[in-house]
Design an enzyme around this catalytic site. Structure first.
Site, PDB file in Angstrom:
ATOM      1  N   LYS A   1      35.477  38.288  38.027  1.00  0.00           N
ATOM      2  CA  LYS A   1      36.777  37.774  37.130  1.00  0.00           C
ATOM      3  C   LYS A   1      35.408  36.592  36.765  1.00  0.00           C
ATOM      4  O   LYS A   1      34.583  36.345  36.078  1.00  0.00           O
ATOM      5  CB  LYS A   1      37.781  38.398  36.966  1.00  0.00           C
ATOM      6  CG  LYS A   1      38.128  40.280  37.271  1.00  0.00           C
ATOM      7  CD  LYS A   1      39.331  40.698  36.917  1.00  0.00           C
ATOM      8  CE  LYS A   1      40.053  41.265  37.234  1.00  0.00           C
ATOM      9  NZ  LYS A   1      39.144  42.008  37.508  1.00  0.00           N
TER      10      LYS A   1
ATOM     11  N   HIS B   1      42.870  38.159  39.103  1.00  0.00           N
ATOM     12  CA  HIS B   1      43.327  37.231  38.443  1.00  0.00           C
ATOM     13  C   HIS B   1      44.217  35.110  38.381  1.00  0.00           C
ATOM     14  O   HIS B   1      44.791  35.364  37.766  1.00  0.00           O
ATOM     15  CB  HIS B   1      44.857  37.865  37.606  1.00  0.00           C
ATOM     16  CG  HIS B   1      44.145  38.965  36.661  1.00  0.00           C
ATOM     17  ND1 HIS B   1      43.364  39.048  35.651  1.00  0.00           N
ATOM     18  CD2 HIS B   1      43.751  40.643  37.069  1.00  0.00           C
ATOM     19  CE1 HIS B   1      43.094  40.547  35.290  1.00  0.00           C
ATOM     20  NE2 HIS B   1      43.288  40.325  36.330  1.00  0.00           N
TER      21      HIS B   1
ATOM     22  N   SER C   1      48.579  41.282  36.106  1.00  0.00           N
ATOM     23  CA  SER C   1      47.370  41.317  35.411  1.00  0.00           C
ATOM     24  C   SER C   1      48.071  41.881  34.008  1.00  0.00           C
ATOM     25  O   SER C   1      47.326  41.021  32.707  1.00  0.00           O
ATOM     26  CB  SER C   1      46.205  42.330  35.727  1.00  0.00           C
ATOM     27  OG  SER C   1      46.652  43.224  35.489  1.00  0.00           O
TER      28      SER C   1
END
Length: 420
Positions: free
Chosen positions: A267, A236, A208
């Site tokens: 996310k 991610h 990240s």
């Protein structure tokens, strides 16, 4: 009346008045805390929280009147945080299943939507089963302790996310840390760990802070050679890496070689909250029995479950959103490189603009905001000392004009502060 006055005097005012603990120990603590905080300010690493007065998205309104701000620092990779179908699904789940369960899963906190979402997650990742957590931080805190014993070994990339590091600290396995994405060092440590029962290689799929992607093909080859298991954190990557957004294991063609995946719902998959582990069914069954963050945390609120479930539906219906990321990421990276900036990582929407100096990163981020671009400077302890950066994150809902405005602002600010 005198009794009321006495009570007010004793407690320092009326209802709602702030109360500070008294005594020598409390005063000593306050002095130490203020000293620590002043040290953070003096080092230029103070982290301020900007207050957003609108929903998450490519354009924001900040509290105090800041409107028309282009947001380049959210994990909202697919723009689903404010997708109308995702929001509608949350409202429907809230109305049908209530605000929350007021309980942990095994007592009276499991609803049909929780089981449906777990099944959907497993199907999305092409795994046997899945288990939900309040966050991926909790998923990482819960898996290593439940799975690994003093007879086992865990081998962790040195730049793994803090939640993986903390989760490994909780377990009693023998711990090895290999150099970042260094396969020679990993192999040497796998050789050392051959005496243990299980060997688990743990890595972020996409890192990240630097926007680089783990060499999963090579990791899986070494794991096969030394009879080890592979664990990846896909926070991610889930939703947008790989041809259909399954993540780094799909991107690199090793979906059948990775044993355990932990990821987030907070996310790309709606952006609300929640995390999960997916993998072999016996492992998931064990986590339901032994994983402390699962056993002792309330179940996910229905609205969060509704968001994530709809986000997965959208991804499994079409890969168009996920595929839109590549061109936009390339546009930003190439234009920034042409302007003279150093961008870490490769082909990932996390685009760290490397600056080195913590104070420079902080000041440039503030100047970017003055030009209508919302970005954040990252410095120690979030990243190593001397590697401060402004982390830019591209979203599928950014327009080409948004990206070009960001590059123009960076160029102006970089020249102003001598970064170019």
């Amino acid at each position: 009346m005198w009794r009321v006055a006495a009570v007010r005097a004793r407690w320092g005012g009326g209802a709602g008045a702030p109360r500070a603990a008294s005594g020598a120990a409390a005063a000593q603590l306050r002095r130490w805390l203020e000293s620590e905080l002043e040290g953070i300010r003096g080092a230029g690493t103070w982290k301020s929280e900007r207050i957003i007065a609108s929903r998450q998205g490519p354009h924001l309104r900040l509290a105090g009147g800041g409107a028309g701000i282009i947001n380049f620092c959210a994990n909202n990779y697919l723009g689903l945080s404010s997708h109308p179908e995702v929001i509608r699904a949350a409202v429907e789940a809230l109305e049908k299943f209530g605000a929350g369960l007021s309980s942990v899963r095994f007592i009276c906190g499991t609803q049909s939507i929780h089981k449906d979402l777990e099944e959907k997650i497993a199907r999305f990742h092409q795994r046997e089963d899945a288990i939900l957590y309040a966050s991926c931080f909790d998923a990482n805190a819960g898996i290593f302790e439940a799975l690994l014993t003093p007879e086992d070994a865990v081998l962790s990339d040195e730049l793994n996310h803090a939640s993986i590091i903390d989760g490994i600290r909780l377990c009693k396995a023998n711990k090895y840390r290999y150099k970042h994405m260094d396969m020679q060092d990993l192999e040497a440590k796998l050789k050392e760990a051959q005496k243990y029962r299980l060997r688990l290689v743990a890595t972020d799929g996409a890192f990240s802070m630097d926007g680089d992607i783990a060499p999963l093909r090579e990791i899986c080859q070494l794991a096969q050679k030394y009879n080890a298991l592979v664990f990846i954190d896909e926070c991610h990557a889930t939703g947008f890496l790989g041809p259909s957004g399954r993540g780094t294991d799909e991107l690199l063609g090793v979906m059948d070689k990775v044993t355990i995946i932990n990821s987030t719902l907070g996310k790309a998959l709606g952006g609300a909250a929640g995390g999960y582990t997916t993998g072999p069914k016996p492992l998931i069954d064990l986590l339901r029995q032994r994983s402390r963050p699962y056993l002792f945390s309330n179940s996910l609120p229905p609205a969060v479950v509704g968001c994530a479930s709809k986000a997965l539906d959208l991804l499994m219906e079409s890969n168009a959103i996920a595929q839109s990321m590549a061109a936009k990421t390339q546009r930003f990276r190439s234009k920034m490189a042409a302007a003279g900036f150093t961008i870490s990582g490769k082909d990932h929407p996390i685009c760290p603009v490397m600056l080195g100096d913590a104070r420079l990163a902080s000041v440039m981020a503030e100047d970017m905001l003055n030009r209508g671009i919302y970005v954040i400077g990252f410095s120690y302890p979030v990243v190593p000392k001397g590697k401060a950066r402004i982390r830019v994150q591209i979203s599928a809902v950014h327009s080409d004009e948004d990206i070009d405005r960001c590059v123009e602002a960076f160029t102006e600010v970089g020249r102003k502060h001598g970064a170019l």
